[in-house]
Every structure is written in C-alpha cells, then in structure tokens.
Design an enzyme around this catalytic site. Sequence first.
Site, mmCIF file in Angstrom:
data_model
loop_
_atom_site.group_PDB
_atom_site.id
_atom_site.type_symbol
_atom_site.label_atom_id
_atom_site.label_comp_id
_atom_site.label_asym_id
_atom_site.label_seq_id
_atom_site.Cartn_x
_atom_site.Cartn_y
_atom_site.Cartn_z
ATOM 1 N N ASP A 1 0.843 -1.309 0.023
ATOM 2 C CA ASP A 1 0.010 0.152 -0.053
ATOM 3 C C ASP A 1 0.891 1.243 -0.144
ATOM 4 O O ASP A 1 1.932 1.396 0.511
ATOM 5 C CB ASP A 1 -1.027 -0.114 1.221
ATOM 6 C CG ASP A 1 -1.670 1.410 1.261
ATOM 7 O OD1 ASP A 1 -2.686 1.470 0.433
ATOM 8 O OD2 ASP A 1 -1.573 1.986 2.433
ATOM 9 N N GLU B 1 1.219 -0.299 -5.008
ATOM 10 C CA GLU B 1 0.276 0.588 -5.437
ATOM 11 C C GLU B 1 1.178 1.977 -5.333
ATOM 12 O O GLU B 1 1.231 2.550 -4.390
ATOM 13 C CB GLU B 1 -1.009 0.629 -4.192
ATOM 14 C CG GLU B 1 -2.132 1.739 -4.583
ATOM 15 C CD GLU B 1 -2.497 2.600 -3.512
ATOM 16 O OE1 GLU B 1 -3.327 3.513 -3.621
ATOM 17 O OE2 GLU B 1 -1.642 2.167 -2.360
#
Length: 712
Positions: free
Chosen positions: A398, A451
């Site tokens: 993330d 990401e």
Amino acid sequence: MPKLPAEAYAIIEGRHSDPFHYLGLHPEGDKSVVRAFLPEASNVEAVGEHGEVAPLDRVHDAGLFIGALPNGSKHYQLRAKFAGNVVEFEDAYRFPPILTDFDLYLLGEGTDQRLYDKLGAHPMRLEGVDGIGFVVLAPNARRVSVVGDFNFWDGRRHPMRVRGAGYWELFIPHAKAGDHYKFEIIGPHGHLLPLKSDPLAFASEVRPKTASIVFDEAHLPRPRPAPDGINALSAPMSIYEVHLGSWRRKNGDEWLTYRELAEQLPAYARDMGFTHLEFLPVSEHPFDGSWGYQPTGLYAPTSRFGTPEDFAALVDACHREGIGVLLDWVPGHFPDDPHGLGSFDGTAVYEHANPLQGRHLDWGTLIYNYGRTEVTNFLVSNALFWMERYAIDGLRVDAVASMLYLDYSRPPGAWIPNQYGGRENIEAINFLRRFNTEVFARFPQATTAAEESTAWPQVSRPVEFGGLGFGYKWNMGWMHDTLNYISKDPIHRKHHHGDILFGLHYAFSENFILPLSHDEVVHGKRSILGRMPGDEWQRFANLRAYYSFMFGHPGKKLLFMGAEIAQSREWNHDQSLDWHLLEYKSHSGIQSLIRDLNRVYRAVPALHQMDCDQAGFEWVIADDANRNVFAWLRKGFDDHSRCLVIVNFSPNVYRDYRVRVPFAGKWKEVFNSDSAHYGGTNVGNIGEVQATDDELRLTIPPLAAIFLVPES
C-alpha cells in the site's frame, strides 16, 4: 531487617535493568544464596535438587526474600505461601539466556530473515521445564518487564534481562499458550510508559482490548500451496478484492468468522472465475474505520474473525479451490496508539524522531525509519512470515508513493531532503529493493504488487537492472483516465478519446494490474455503477461495456467486491454488500457478465499470455472518435492465437462495420456484452463472421464490446 544494597531497592522499586545479577541463585563463599522477589508472599522456601529445603528470610516488606542452599546446588524450586495457599513453582531467574551470541550477531547485523522465530513469545522447554520465552527490542529502555495473566499484571514480578543491541528477554516457566501479556517499559528518563503490545505478537485480543496473546505455532497447520504458476506474467490473473468484515454478514450485522468465510468465499470466487482473492489488510488493527490500513500488530491476523488457525483454514480453503491469496500489506505507516509501536521505549525506535520525517500529515500516522537496520529487518521478516506461516501467494504494498518521496503531501519547508539534496527517500528505496529481493529469493512462486500512483520508473523491473523489483504495479493512470472517459455522456466522449488511447502509450512500461479497487467506491466517489451516465438501460450497458473493455485491455485485472453485482451505493465497511440486488435482472446480468468475462479471459490465451508484453497488442482502430469505437488485437504465444476486441462506447448500432484482421476465414464471436443474458439487446453477429480478404464486416452492438477469435 538487614541493610540492603542499592540494587535490592532497584528490584523492589521495579527499575533494575539486569535482575539476573541480583535475583536467582548466586554462589557466595561456601553457600548458594537464593534471592526472590515475591510481592504478597508471607513465607518462602527454596527446595534444592536433592530435596533439601532452605527457608528464605523476608528482608523487605515489599516481598524480597533471601536464603541459602548448600554450595553446589544449581537447580531449585520456590515454595511460597500466598494468603493461606502454598504453591511450588520454578524461579524464572534460575534459567539460562534464550538468545545465543549468534542470534545477537544476526539481530545486530539486521540479517536474521526469521525474526519471528526469535522475537515475540514462544513456547519452549528449558532445562526440562515448559514455559514461554519472551524477547522484545527496546534499546533505550531503563527496564522492561513482562506483565500478564501469569503474574497479576505486576511489572515488579518479571523484569527482563537486556542483551546486546537492546534486546530484552525472559523465560517464564509455566506460562502457557493462551496467556494474555504486554510489556511494561520504563523509558530512558525514568518515566513509566503505557503498557505496550508485543510488536511480534502472533495473536491479539479483539478490539477495543489490546493485549497480546501467547500463541503456540506448533498448532498452526500450514495451508496447502496454491497451483503452480498462478502468479506468472503469462498466466490469467483476475483478482477479487475483499474486505472480510463486509463481504457478507449474518444476522444483520455480525461478521462472518474466518471458518464461515472459508465455507463461502473461495467457492464463490471460483464460481465467478476469479483466479485470486486479495484481502484488505488482515494484520491486527484497533480502528475498524481504517479498514486495516493502520495496523498495530503486523504479525497477527486480526482476531475479529477468529484465531490464527482459523485464518490458516481460510487460506487453505482458497488454495483447495485453486484460488491464490494476496494480502494488502502496509509497511508505509502505522498509527500512534499508545499500546503500539510509537515511542516504543520512550524514544523513536520504529519511527523517525523528527516529525518532518516521521509523521504523515494526511493520515496522522507515523512513518517507519527505513534507515534503521532493526526496522527494515522487522518489516522484511514480516513479509516472509506471511508467506512461510500462512502460504500467502503475494503481497500488495500500500501507498508506495508515500514511501518513495520525502516531500509526499508536504508543503515547501516541511520536509528534509536526502543527503544529495533530493526528494527521493533513499532508505525506503533500499528497503523496497531488499524486500522484493528476499521475497522472490525465498518464495519464487510468490509475487508482489505496488500501489504506486506516480511515474516512478521501473517499479516492476528487477533490482539488478535498477528497478524496485516488484512483480506487478497497479495502473492508477489507466483507472483515472478510463473512469473519467466512461463517466462522460456518450455525445461528449469524442472529445475525450485520448483518455482511452493514452494508457496504451505506457501499458507495457511495467507489469500492470488494472485496478477498480475499494478506493474508487468511497468518500463521495460513488459506486462504479453510480458513475455511469444516462438512463437506467444506458447505465448498465455502459457498465457492461466498461468491464468488457477492461478484460480485453492488456494487464491483469482487479475488481473490488460489489462491483460484480453492480452495487448501487458506495461501499460501507460496517455493512454487508447488497446481495438482494441479485433479485433484479439488471444486477444479476452484471454478475453473469463478470463470470463469463473471467471464463473467456482464462480460456483464450491471447487475452492473458502477453498481458505485459508490447508484442501481445496491436491497434486495429484507434481513430474513430466520432463513433466512439476502438478495436485492437490481443496475441498469444502461438502464431494463430489472436483475439479481436471491439468496444463501442456510443449508444448507436453500427452495421457493416469493417475491421481488418490478420487471417481470412471464420472468426467466432466468443463474447458479446450486449447479450440478453446480461440484460442487453442481443445485437451481434449470430456467433460468427466470415473474413474475406482479411476483413470482417461486423454488426457492432450499442454500448457494448465483442470478442472474436479465429477458428483454429
């Protein structure tokens, strides 16, 4: 009472940093002196290894007892009377160290890839006695104690011994799996800190409670492996992203347990044709509303849904169905809850001390200090832990952009440049490269995905060639551009034709995953269906065309749960998906569409074998902006492996539409999103078209996509 030395008072007052120096058995002349600190005990005896009994004198009212055994005694037990009850037990301060010198060397060097075998709480047997060995890093603490169910949560009873580089350890005999515990720490300035959970706890209490729980990993069954090659660049990869707490609920608002999810979720994903499940973070976290993205226990599956064994059963059920399991993993930041990692020993151990480096302004969270050996070892070991203990098939990292840039979301003057004056976080870059290198070295069948929302180069390229080493990168640009395009009324789309074309300019610069993730259906963005323009029929037709466009486009696929049933409202983490929508043909039609798209994507090699290779794509029609039509060829490894994808983003039917193809002969229409089965108008080509002179004359349905393959 006799006059006591200063270190006796350090024991009594709970501030001794080396309790083994004073407590336990120590030869003194021709005797072996035993010292024990047992608050609330009224009488204490030492029982030698041959049965000899030596009374211990109470030398301080706080509970300090001293006595002597005959010289030569090495093993003994304590017998104490507490409020009329006499108990016999092992003294924690007679046992040898837990960590070896080699352990300390590797820990200090930061190269112990199995940190989880050394730190945390581990059932073990020392000198024939069962108990729990506790080890924790607190380099600047004055004193660390284990407190828990086994000692009345009294920090005076079990102070730990400090070893090299600030690792504190203690074997507590007869402590056991299932015991709750924390660490009581006195910081460098003598202040008692809030009780801290174990950074390497393998299990935790259900929030709002925060104690760590001793877990016996010998009881953790390792899930069976996923099918070979499931993460390969040439394999079909269609990911169903799931928040375990809101996929489906029971009795209105109760979570499904890991075991209940294991009975339902993998079978559903298999029926829908997905190849992977990706779970929003399952690491323990205190706040439901963080969705797991603010973890406090990186090594513990959240206790909301069950035990570590239960989570392992869920992974095993996925693998049994042939489904790979990916986890969202959060090494970019952590919350500052008082029981967590923040200011762990009274100083910045895991985070940067300077808030210009150590705190995210957007999220109010703390940033790991990637320049600290112990921190990067903690994080890399955690990545390997999930793959080794739970057979996880990949980690999606993330917020990578927030890690790469020192000035991420910071105004001028509110960040500290690197040693060269630049904005790149060199320590974070080195950490990510080490993370990927070690993951792929230890688990070559696994994968990682980033990401990363900027144009950072070579995110998914090998470290040895200057890349970050990820297996895949989320294509955030594709997602933004195409959602912008599809949200326009078809009459205006010709002015945004470039939103579709632009992504193909860089589609093969990385190994891309096309994400329609949870982030796109929250915070006022509306659901994916909610972005579609037009009347009811057009909205669903647009959605069918958009999903079909996605599955025909180069790149692996990711859909957040609810997208496959055309969820009308935004996602709410406190509620189940609206499964009742499947009572309506328009919504069940979308579910059938996704099921068939997954089937075709997996069955047609041209649609997945060269997802990440420029040679697997060829434009056929890129300039028909006035009619909102796009067409391209997808190619597989075989010379005859082709799939023609045609997408019509207008509400018009186009008949006798001419498209060049590489082969004459029959082309089969293997997919048509305008099928009545999905809620469409059944406009199409009756299953096949004959190519003459390498040209197809097609009927293109409205707001729809068709896939055609040459007959073999």
